[in-house]
Scaffold this active site. Sequence first.
Site, PDB file in Angstrom:
ATOM      1  N   PRO A   1      90.907 -48.714 106.998  1.00 14.32           N
ATOM      2  CA  PRO A   1      89.629 -47.639 106.942  1.00 14.32           C
ATOM      3  C   PRO A   1      90.309 -46.413 107.118  1.00 14.32           C
ATOM      4  CG  PRO A   1      89.508 -49.303 108.865  1.00 14.32           C
ATOM      5  CD  PRO A   1      90.727 -49.488 108.182  1.00 14.32           C
ATOM      6  N   GLU A   2      89.902 -45.219 106.139  1.00 16.09           N
ATOM      7  CA  GLU A   2      90.203 -44.037 106.248  1.00 16.09           C
ATOM      8  C   GLU A   2      89.012 -43.128 106.259  1.00 16.09           C
ATOM      9  OE1 GLU A   2      93.210 -42.582 103.286  1.00 16.09           O
ATOM     10  OE2 GLU A   2      94.082 -44.686 103.262  1.00 16.09           O
TER      11      GLU A   2
END
Length: 274
Positions: A2-3
């Site tokens: 996850p960014e």
Amino acid sequence: MPELPEVETVANDLRGAIVGRRIDDVTVLRPDIVKLPPAEVFTTLLRGQRVTGVDRRGKYLLLGLDGGDDIMVHLGMTGHLLVCDGDAPLPKHTHLRARLDDRRELRYDDVRRFGRIAYGSRALLEESRVLPPLGLEPLSDEFSTREFDRILRGTTRTVKGALLDQTRVAGLGNIYIDEACHLAGVRPTRRCYKLTRKERTALHGAIQTVLRSAIVNRGSSIDDYRDVWNARGSNQERLRVYGRGGEACLTCATTLKRTVVAGRTTVYCPRCQR
DNA sequence: CCCCTATCCTGAGGGC
DNA sequence: TGCCCTCAGGATAGGG
């Protein structure tokens, strides 16, 4: 992994799903996931509070409670915040369950356990460094070409290394840095201070473009990312370089080069990116 | 200041 | 079928 776009998607969904709900009970199955305060204290402090808002800062989620404090969540590599029915089957790596007043549950699930959760005032979270200092929000007005120029001109680091640094620009990771560099035509191995004004501007725009587009597509589900409903995003289908080392560049058909820069696997097109 | 490496951790995939 | 090895990487700490 996850960014910013994945965390933004989770934050937006979570806002609609749990704002206004009261936390009736909390069960911590993996105490080491909770960094602050000790898990048993965390449990009692949360009980009875209502969720008032959901924010994102870099890759961090902040769930505001009516007592004035926040629950901080970092998803690490494989963390998931899920909203489901309270009696839904319990997956193997569920580490925390928060029962809500509508018979649903907010769950934290994380196979590799690189993620972390903390609770406290913003001041305490920052002071204790569980919420570390973070740089510019790339989708906000503060991320001006002027500020970005200032950052890039002042460092001898590689573009990849500088953009991975969360204290400069917050929320970028391996996927979107490679994507932004490709869109901007900048090789990630380049030294920041050597970039031309034109390249800096292109990179600035490309960062915003790839992030916005990924949010519209609800994030990239490379292998593990899921939204709060446990559904996949679709942005992985639009990635032009990440994970495509050895394959043909979608722009010029040159074989994409795979290397390691700043300790991270990096893919770029040797022809499009100079 | 910056880079590299090890650390945390598990599952997937390759080789045999 | 199964075992062993390597790899993936966000953040952080320590060494050069």
